[in-house]
Enzyme design. Structure first.
Site, PDB file in Angstrom:
ATOM      1  N   ALA A 105      -3.928   7.399  -5.054  1.00  0.00           N
ATOM      2  CA  ALA A 105      -2.569   6.900  -5.278  1.00  0.00           C
ATOM      3  C   ALA A 105      -2.712   5.416  -5.626  1.00  0.00           C
ATOM      4  O   ALA A 105      -2.867   4.567  -4.740  1.00  0.00           O
ATOM      5  CB  ALA A 105      -1.733   7.095  -4.029  1.00  0.00           C
ATOM      6  N   GLY A 151       0.830  -1.206   0.000  1.00  0.00           N
ATOM      7  CA  GLY A 151       0.000   0.000   0.000  1.00  0.00           C
ATOM      8  C   GLY A 151       0.860   1.249   0.000  1.00  0.00           C
ATOM      9  O   GLY A 151       2.062   1.183  -0.259  1.00  0.00           O
ATOM     10  N   ASN A 152       0.247   2.392   0.270  1.00  0.00           N
ATOM     11  CA  ASN A 152       1.009   3.640   0.344  1.00  0.00           C
ATOM     12  C   ASN A 152       0.361   4.549   1.383  1.00  0.00           C
ATOM     13  O   ASN A 152      -0.609   4.177   2.026  1.00  0.00           O
ATOM     14  CB  ASN A 152       1.081   4.298  -1.038  1.00  0.00           C
ATOM     15  CG  ASN A 152      -0.285   4.635  -1.573  1.00  0.00           C
ATOM     16  OD1 ASN A 152      -0.986   5.446  -1.013  1.00  0.00           O
ATOM     17  ND2 ASN A 152      -0.677   3.965  -2.666  1.00  0.00           N
ATOM     18  N   ARG A 153       0.911   5.750   1.538  1.00  0.00           N
ATOM     19  CA  ARG A 153       0.527   6.611   2.662  1.00  0.00           C
ATOM     20  C   ARG A 153      -0.658   7.533   2.373  1.00  0.00           C
ATOM     21  O   ARG A 153      -0.944   8.424   3.166  1.00  0.00           O
ATOM     22  CB  ARG A 153       1.730   7.476   3.073  1.00  0.00           C
ATOM     23  CG  ARG A 153       2.895   6.691   3.607  1.00  0.00           C
ATOM     24  CD  ARG A 153       4.046   7.627   3.961  1.00  0.00           C
ATOM     25  NE  ARG A 153       5.256   6.880   4.261  1.00  0.00           N
ATOM     26  CZ  ARG A 153       5.500   6.281   5.412  1.00  0.00           C
ATOM     27  NH1 ARG A 153       4.613   6.359   6.384  1.00  0.00           N
ATOM     28  NH2 ARG A 153       6.621   5.618   5.605  1.00  0.00           N
ATOM     29  N   SER A 154      -1.332   7.355   1.273  1.00  0.00           N
ATOM     30  CA  SER A 154      -2.456   8.256   0.980  1.00  0.00           C
ATOM     31  C   SER A 154      -3.570   8.061   2.013  1.00  0.00           C
ATOM     32  O   SER A 154      -3.991   6.945   2.295  1.00  0.00           O
ATOM     33  CB  SER A 154      -3.006   7.970  -0.422  1.00  0.00           C
ATOM     34  OG  SER A 154      -4.218   8.650  -0.593  1.00  0.00           O
TER      35      SER A 154
END
Ligand code: PMT
Length: 397
Positions: free
Chosen positions: A273, A206-209
């Site tokens: 994102a 995943g990512n930090r969005s």
């Protein structure tokens, strides 16, 4: 959002009357001019002085004791919106029956503005067939009912009848006020949050969005009259009254949700994102720890924005950490976009998960516009202003 709007706030004699002060304050903060009408019973729970201090306007409490005889007509004619919160079983019954025996019921009867009613009472009173019939009658007459919540009641019991959350009440007021906004009649599809690409039942890439940018865009578009579909991976940020929210997990889920949603759309804003890659295999059981390292094979996800074709305005974001301009211009042309919102996500207070952002806008026609650091809620309106400047007329309309 409510700048220039005249709101009549009717507060009636429920224990939740004290929340009327917070509602008045939120409406004033959103830019509305608020005229409070307190029923005699409500004035036992909350003082006119409190509400006058919040609204900087005189509070009306009776038909005869503190106002000229035609005040209800003046209030009714000037109102853009009438909100009754909290609304007791008594006021609901009286306005459903067309009674006009106090300042609030007279104002309601005389106005042509949309009327929102937020009931608050004990569960037994709320569920009583007489009250339910009166609420149904109000719906038939075109009143907007803001459903009460379930929860702890003033009597100590538990059940439906608590005044709706104040965010939901003010969200409904904004929605009613947005009918003649500059995006009225437009359909916007917005994506937000970081996609989660499963690796096994307990892990994902995943990512930090946080999804904040997309939620604020959706709220801004809603407040300006658009119909909004928000396709998101993240938990709600703020209230979502009137926004059609679809929760998804992966890039592939987002792609299929978006393909369904963009039919008849006037604009697509891809703030999400989206993971460029996903694990080649999503294991059905948890991967066990083993001595030594582990190789993870990834495969490419479809570029959602590039394949989203149609006559709608297409807006992409560019999350960059190096040469922002180069990355943004590349995305503008390779993804064939009308607008790229570029952010340097390595800057403090900007990009992923921050409450603010600083962006540079790249338009298809070569124009570039720098925006200062600002809260994401304010930025959302600036991005929509930019989309308005591009215009929908040569696109889908
Ligand atoms: O959610 P927040 O915490 O508020 O953070 C906001 C944000 C930093 C996520 C937002 O401002 C932002 O930059 N969003 C785009 C992030 C991104 O994926 O950028 P990108 O440069 O990798 O992609 C360019 C564009 O293509 C984006 O509009 C993206 O949505 C889209 N894309 C990317 C990959 C892919 N497979 N499909 C796509 O459609």
């Amino acid at each position: 959002m409510l700048a220039g709007k005249e709101v009549v706030l009717g507060i009636t004699g429920s224990i939740a009357a004290y929340k009327g002060a917070e509602i008045a304050s939120r409406l004033v903060q959103a830019g509305a001019s608020v005229n409070v009408v307190l029923t005699e019973s409500a004035a036992r729970f909350i003082t006119p002085l409190t509400l006058e201090s919040i609204t900087s306007r005189k509070v009306f409490t009776g038909l005869w004791n503190n106002a000229p005889a035609t005040t209800h007509i003046t209030l009714a004619e000037k109102a853009d919106i009438v909100l009754i919160a909290p609304a007791t079983a008594n006021i609901i019954a009286r306005i459903a029956g067309g009674f006009a025996d106090d300042m609030l019921s007279c104002t309601v009867l005389a106005t042509r503005a949309p009327i929102l009613v937020a009931p608050a009472m004990h569960t037994d009173m709320y569920e009583n067939p007489a009250t339910q019939k009166n609420i149904e009658r109000l719906r038939e007459l075109g009143f907007i009912i803001i459903e009460p919540e379930e929860g702890r009641l003033a009597s100590g019991g538990y059940g439906r009848g608590r005044l709706a959350d104040i965010d939901i009440i003010t969200g409904n007021v904004k929605l009613a006020a947005a009918k003649d906004g500059d995006l009225a009649g437009k359909k916007l599809v917005i994506t937000s949050g970081g996609t989660r690409e499963p690796l096994d039942p307990v892990r994902y890439l995943g990512n930090r969005s946080s999804g904040k940018t997309g939620y604020f865009l959706a709220q801004a578009a809603r407040d300006r009259g658009a119909s909004v579909r928000l396709i998101t991976t993240s938990e709600p940020v703020g209230e979502t009254t009137g926004i059609d929210v679809e929760r998804v997990e992966t890039a592939r889920d987002m792609l299929s949700a978006l393909n369904r949603a963009t039919e008849n759309a006037d604009c697509l804003i891809m703030a999400a994102a989206v993971a460029d890659y996903r694990p080649a295999e999503a294991f059905t059981t948890k991967i066990k720890k083993s001595a030594g390292g582990m190789d993870l094979q990834l495969v490419s996800n479809t570029d959602i924005l590039s394949q989203a074709r149609g006559s709608f305005v297409r807006v992409g974001f560019a999350a960059e950490t190096g040469d922002v301009d180069k990355g943004a211009r590349e995305k503008l042309s390779s993804k064939d976009l009308d607008l790229v919102v570029a952010n340097d996500v390595s800057q403090p207070g900007a990009g992923f998960d921050a409450d603010s952002n600083r962006v540079r806008l790249f338009f298809r026609n070569g124009k570039v516009e720098d925006l200062e650091l600002m809260p994401k809620s304010a930025l959302a309106h600036r991005i929509i202003d930019a989309i308005q400047a591009i215009g929908f007329s040569d696109k889908n309309c």
